[in-house]
Design a protein around this motif. Structure first.
Motif, PDB file in Angstrom:
ATOM      1  N   TYR A   1     -37.147  12.725  23.064  1.00 48.33           N
ATOM      2  CA  TYR A   1     -36.659  12.470  21.576  1.00 48.33           C
ATOM      3  C   TYR A   1     -37.771  12.120  20.778  1.00 48.33           C
ATOM      4  O   TYR A   1     -37.581  12.464  19.465  1.00 48.33           O
ATOM      5  CB  TYR A   1     -35.525  11.131  21.705  1.00 48.33           C
ATOM      6  CG  TYR A   1     -35.223  10.483  20.226  1.00 48.33           C
ATOM      7  CD1 TYR A   1     -34.158  11.307  19.706  1.00 48.33           C
ATOM      8  CD2 TYR A   1     -35.854   9.468  19.842  1.00 48.33           C
ATOM      9  CE1 TYR A   1     -33.762  10.480  18.340  1.00 48.33           C
ATOM     10  CE2 TYR A   1     -35.491   8.993  18.492  1.00 48.33           C
ATOM     11  CZ  TYR A   1     -34.535   9.657  17.834  1.00 48.33           C
ATOM     12  OH  TYR A   1     -34.005   9.030  16.562  1.00 48.33           O
ATOM     13  N   ILE A   2     -38.733  11.344  21.406  1.00 50.29           N
ATOM     14  CA  ILE A   2     -39.974  11.141  20.430  1.00 50.29           C
ATOM     15  C   ILE A   2     -40.740  12.579  20.254  1.00 50.29           C
ATOM     16  O   ILE A   2     -41.334  12.452  19.044  1.00 50.29           O
ATOM     17  CB  ILE A   2     -41.008   9.844  21.409  1.00 50.29           C
ATOM     18  CG1 ILE A   2     -39.991   8.562  21.418  1.00 50.29           C
ATOM     19  CG2 ILE A   2     -42.188   9.640  20.624  1.00 50.29           C
ATOM     20  CD1 ILE A   2     -40.974   7.495  22.325  1.00 50.29           C
ATOM     21  N   ASN A   3     -40.855  13.337  21.107  1.00 48.00           N
ATOM     22  CA  ASN A   3     -41.737  14.303  21.126  1.00 48.00           C
ATOM     23  C   ASN A   3     -41.063  15.617  21.411  1.00 48.00           C
ATOM     24  O   ASN A   3     -40.837  16.034  22.670  1.00 48.00           O
ATOM     25  CB  ASN A   3     -43.042  14.182  21.747  1.00 48.00           C
ATOM     26  CG  ASN A   3     -44.045  15.458  21.513  1.00 48.00           C
ATOM     27  OD1 ASN A   3     -43.716  16.455  20.978  1.00 48.00           O
ATOM     28  ND2 ASN A   3     -45.438  15.070  21.715  1.00 48.00           N
ATOM     29  N   LYS A   4     -40.327  16.236  20.724  1.00 45.03           N
ATOM     30  CA  LYS A   4     -39.628  17.408  20.791  1.00 45.03           C
ATOM     31  C   LYS A   4     -40.253  18.422  21.535  1.00 45.03           C
ATOM     32  O   LYS A   4     -39.422  19.265  22.222  1.00 45.03           O
ATOM     33  CB  LYS A   4     -38.878  17.903  19.647  1.00 45.03           C
ATOM     34  CG  LYS A   4     -38.015  16.881  18.534  1.00 45.03           C
ATOM     35  CD  LYS A   4     -37.743  17.484  17.405  1.00 45.03           C
ATOM     36  CE  LYS A   4     -36.946  16.472  16.699  1.00 45.03           C
ATOM     37  NZ  LYS A   4     -36.413  16.968  15.275  1.00 45.03           N
ATOM     38  N   GLU A   5     -41.506  18.673  21.508  1.00 47.28           N
ATOM     39  CA  GLU A   5     -42.128  19.746  21.943  1.00 47.28           C
ATOM     40  C   GLU A   5     -42.639  19.432  23.320  1.00 47.28           C
ATOM     41  O   GLU A   5     -42.751  20.521  24.221  1.00 47.28           O
ATOM     42  CB  GLU A   5     -43.714  19.915  21.150  1.00 47.28           C
ATOM     43  CG  GLU A   5     -43.504  20.425  19.929  1.00 47.28           C
ATOM     44  CD  GLU A   5     -44.859  20.647  19.150  1.00 47.28           C
ATOM     45  OE1 GLU A   5     -45.974  20.274  19.865  1.00 47.28           O
ATOM     46  OE2 GLU A   5     -44.899  21.036  18.072  1.00 47.28           O
ATOM     47  N   ASP A   6     -42.213  18.281  23.767  1.00 46.89           N
ATOM     48  CA  ASP A   6     -42.558  18.021  25.419  1.00 46.89           C
ATOM     49  C   ASP A   6     -41.610  18.599  26.156  1.00 46.89           C
ATOM     50  O   ASP A   6     -41.826  18.880  27.307  1.00 46.89           O
ATOM     51  CB  ASP A   6     -42.931  16.497  25.664  1.00 46.89           C
ATOM     52  CG  ASP A   6     -44.282  16.262  25.374  1.00 46.89           C
ATOM     53  OD1 ASP A   6     -45.208  17.003  24.865  1.00 46.89           O
ATOM     54  OD2 ASP A   6     -44.577  14.879  25.231  1.00 46.89           O
ATOM     55  N   ALA A   7     -40.056  18.275  25.732  1.00 39.63           N
ATOM     56  CA  ALA A   7     -39.124  18.974  26.328  1.00 39.63           C
ATOM     57  C   ALA A   7     -37.871  19.332  25.688  1.00 39.63           C
ATOM     58  O   ALA A   7     -37.055  18.846  25.438  1.00 39.63           O
ATOM     59  CB  ALA A   7     -38.465  17.436  26.999  1.00 39.63           C
ATOM     60  N   PRO A   8     -38.098  20.649  25.233  1.00 41.78           N
ATOM     61  CA  PRO A   8     -37.353  21.261  24.312  1.00 41.78           C
ATOM     62  C   PRO A   8     -35.866  21.639  25.019  1.00 41.78           C
ATOM     63  O   PRO A   8     -35.920  21.529  26.342  1.00 41.78           O
ATOM     64  CB  PRO A   8     -37.791  22.354  23.726  1.00 41.78           C
ATOM     65  CG  PRO A   8     -38.916  22.736  24.903  1.00 41.78           C
ATOM     66  CD  PRO A   8     -39.382  21.448  25.514  1.00 41.78           C
ATOM     67  N   ALA A   9     -34.828  21.831  24.139  1.00 46.44           N
ATOM     68  CA  ALA A   9     -33.532  22.393  24.964  1.00 46.44           C
ATOM     69  C   ALA A   9     -33.879  23.609  25.487  1.00 46.44           C
ATOM     70  O   ALA A   9     -34.584  24.487  25.080  1.00 46.44           O
ATOM     71  CB  ALA A   9     -32.539  22.088  23.662  1.00 46.44           C
ATOM     72  N   LEU A  10     -32.819  23.992  26.566  1.00 42.81           N
ATOM     73  CA  LEU A  10     -33.069  25.179  27.128  1.00 42.81           C
ATOM     74  C   LEU A  10     -32.290  26.127  26.384  1.00 42.81           C
ATOM     75  O   LEU A  10     -31.043  26.205  26.162  1.00 42.81           O
ATOM     76  CB  LEU A  10     -32.403  25.022  28.744  1.00 42.81           C
ATOM     77  CG  LEU A  10     -32.670  26.372  29.647  1.00 42.81           C
ATOM     78  CD1 LEU A  10     -34.131  26.462  29.804  1.00 42.81           C
ATOM     79  CD2 LEU A  10     -31.797  26.062  30.911  1.00 42.81           C
ATOM     80  N   VAL A  11     -33.139  27.478  25.900  1.00 41.02           N
ATOM     81  CA  VAL A  11     -32.439  28.465  25.454  1.00 41.02           C
ATOM     82  C   VAL A  11     -31.985  29.737  26.659  1.00 41.02           C
ATOM     83  O   VAL A  11     -32.922  30.158  27.122  1.00 41.02           O
ATOM     84  CB  VAL A  11     -33.209  29.212  24.198  1.00 41.02           C
ATOM     85  CG1 VAL A  11     -32.652  30.228  23.853  1.00 41.02           C
ATOM     86  CG2 VAL A  11     -33.688  28.174  23.232  1.00 41.02           C
ATOM     87  N   SER A  12     -30.822  29.727  26.674  1.00 47.36           N
ATOM     88  CA  SER A  12     -30.476  30.812  27.775  1.00 47.36           C
ATOM     89  C   SER A  12     -29.256  31.462  27.288  1.00 47.36           C
ATOM     90  O   SER A  12     -28.188  31.006  26.893  1.00 47.36           O
ATOM     91  CB  SER A  12     -30.233  30.122  29.196  1.00 47.36           C
ATOM     92  OG  SER A  12     -29.682  30.944  30.195  1.00 47.36           O
ATOM     93  N   LYS A  13     -29.289  32.788  27.497  1.00 44.42           N
ATOM     94  CA  LYS A  13     -27.876  33.512  26.931  1.00 44.42           C
ATOM     95  C   LYS A  13     -27.136  33.915  28.332  1.00 44.42           C
ATOM     96  O   LYS A  13     -25.985  34.333  28.238  1.00 44.42           O
ATOM     97  CB  LYS A  13     -28.727  35.183  26.505  1.00 44.42           C
ATOM     98  CG  LYS A  13     -29.310  35.054  25.326  1.00 44.42           C
ATOM     99  CD  LYS A  13     -30.088  36.382  25.063  1.00 44.42           C
ATOM    100  CE  LYS A  13     -30.605  36.392  23.690  1.00 44.42           C
ATOM    101  NZ  LYS A  13     -31.362  37.702  23.255  1.00 44.42           N
ATOM    102  N   GLU A  14     -27.701  33.406  29.337  1.00 45.14           N
ATOM    103  CA  GLU A  14     -26.825  33.584  30.681  1.00 45.14           C
ATOM    104  C   GLU A  14     -25.709  32.694  30.779  1.00 45.14           C
ATOM    105  O   GLU A  14     -25.981  31.362  30.379  1.00 45.14           O
ATOM    106  CB  GLU A  14     -27.730  33.428  31.947  1.00 45.14           C
ATOM    107  CG  GLU A  14     -26.976  33.730  33.130  1.00 45.14           C
ATOM    108  CD  GLU A  14     -28.047  33.546  34.466  1.00 45.14           C
ATOM    109  OE1 GLU A  14     -27.298  33.611  35.644  1.00 45.14           O
ATOM    110  OE2 GLU A  14     -28.929  33.328  34.261  1.00 45.14           O
TER     111      GLU A  14
END
Length: 427
Positions: free
Chosen positions: A197-210
């Motif tokens: 939450y504090i640093n979005k770049e450290d743990a972004p949401a997973l982008v997956s088409k599967e």
């Protein structure tokens, strides 16, 4: 003083890389030989002690749980679990990290083998986390800490060893460790979500088409949960002893492997040989530690420590603080097995003299020993992670990533000290 010199000599040999069983056994023989008042007669009782170790029904659970874990390691369960869990949390920042922690907790309750859990998740989860853009330190720390949950979440090898060393019920230790283990899981997840939450770049949401169907998710999660409930539930309900449940766990592991279509002769051969090697190492250390304790006690080492804490200091909280600090510091340099077989027997008489509840104290020791797997420079989980990760992360990344999780473990330890009901809730 001679007893303390003997103890220091054994630790020095360990730091020089001498195998544990030979370090403690060799120091015992050397001091017995050079001190005329002792002689080798002090070892006359050793064969009876060894026979007692080999016929100990509680310790029989150790090779059985090891074999169960090794079978599950090769069953493909971890990969299916991680893929299914990550699909559930893919839209959440830090969701993949949360999935790794939850899978680590399930593996801990299913296998109890730290090396297998850390290596499996390093191979499966680390590339996925790095490709998703996770901070290398956060990814490394999450995997190492989650894989090490097997030290505190039952069925844990260390809880079985502590139960035998401290002469308390292994089933009670298992029940006492459930909430502290879940507390650590909650602390890890909270930290990952706050950092995301504090640093979005450290743990972004997973982008997956599967897309993974709910049936696939359920079929991946339910079988290991059923095995976990069967093994631990039979112990908690008093239906079976830990040893009997461990034997059932081996059968369950074989059936789960057959369900995943990974059961074959090579896998069974691997599990049998690795079980033999790991069990042999543990029992050799126990025999060396027994020889050491015979000479150490004969030199008055245990009486000296008991007198120091119960008479010279006389404060129970000072004893608990010194004991926990000593175990934490020793964990930087030596393994949990050596600490369990050498340090804990020295502390047990003092614990009894102060009237400390052995189940609560045993869980505190187990949580503290878990940190020994994560503390540099000799934390075994860090070696397992680096070995499996190769060049994808550096040692510095691992060290930087693990520090917050070590602090969280110390926070969890403090919570169990302040709120003992976390241990006694199921007892």
């Amino acid at each position: 003083m001679i007893a303390l010199i003997m103890f220091a000599a054994a630790l020095i040999l360990l730091l020089f890389g001498i195998p544990v069983a030979f370090a403690f056994g060799g120091v015992a023989m050397m001091f017995a030989f050079f001190i005329p008042s002792l002689g080798f007669d002090v070892f006359n009782i050793l064969p009876f002690r060894i026979y007692g170790i080999m016929s100990n029904t509680t310790l029989m659970a150790v090779p059985l749980f090891i074999m169960m874990g090794l079978i599950l390691e090769k069953s493909g369960m971890a990969e299916k679990l991680l893929i299914s869990m990550s699909s559930l949390f893919k839209s959440v920042r830090g969701g993949l990290g949360v999935s790794v922690v939850l899978v680590g907790a399930i593996l801990a309750a299913s296998t109890g083998i730290v090396s297998a859990s850390v290596v499996m998740m390093s191979v499966i989860a680390l590339p996925l986390m790095l490709s998703a853009g996770y901070n290398k330190g956060l990814a490394s720390g999450t995997i190492a800490a989650s894989g090490t949950l097997g030290q505190i979440i039952p069925p844990s090898i260390i809880l079985i060893v502590l139960g035998d060393v401290m002469s308390v019920s292994v089933g009670d230790l298992f029940m006492g460790a459930v909430l502290p283990g879940l507390t650590l899981v909650s602390l890890y997840i909270t930290y990952i979500l706050i950092r995301a939450y504090i640093n979005k770049e450290d743990a972004p949401a997973l982008v997956s088409k599967e897309k993974i169907s709910m049936f696939d998710v359920v079929s991946a999660i339910v079988p290991p949960l059923l095995l976990m409930l069967a093994v631990l539930g039979s112990i908690f309900a008093g239906i079976a002893s830990p040893t009997e449940s461990a034997a059932f766990g081996v059968l369950g592991g074989v059936l789960l492997s057959a369900y995943n279509k990974t059961l074959n002769f090579e896998m069974i051969k691997y599990a049998l040989f690795e079980t033999m090697k790991l069990s042999g190492m543990i029992f050799m250390i126990l025999i060396g530690a027994t020889a050491f304790s015979l000479v150490f006690n004969e030199l008055g080492g245990t009486d000296l420590i008991l007198e120091f804490f119960s008479q010279d200091i006389g404060d129970v909280w000072v004893f608990i603080g010194v004991a926990m600090l000593s175990i934490f510091i020793l964990g930087f340099f030596i393994d949990f097995i050596e600490i369990s077989f050498i340090i804990v027997p020295i502390l047990v008489p003092v614990m009894a003299a102060f009237g400390i509840d052995p189940i609560w104290f045993g869980v505190l020791i187990a949580m503290n020993l878990q940190a020994s797997f994560l503390t540099p420079p000799f934390g075994l989980s860090l070696f397992f992670l680096k070995g499996a990760a190769g060049q994808s992360v550096t040692t510095l990344d691992i060290y930087k990533g693990i520090i917050p999780f070590i602090l969280l473990q110390l926070l969890g330890l403090g919570l169990v000290v302040v709120f003992p009901d976390l241990v006694f809730a199921f007892l």
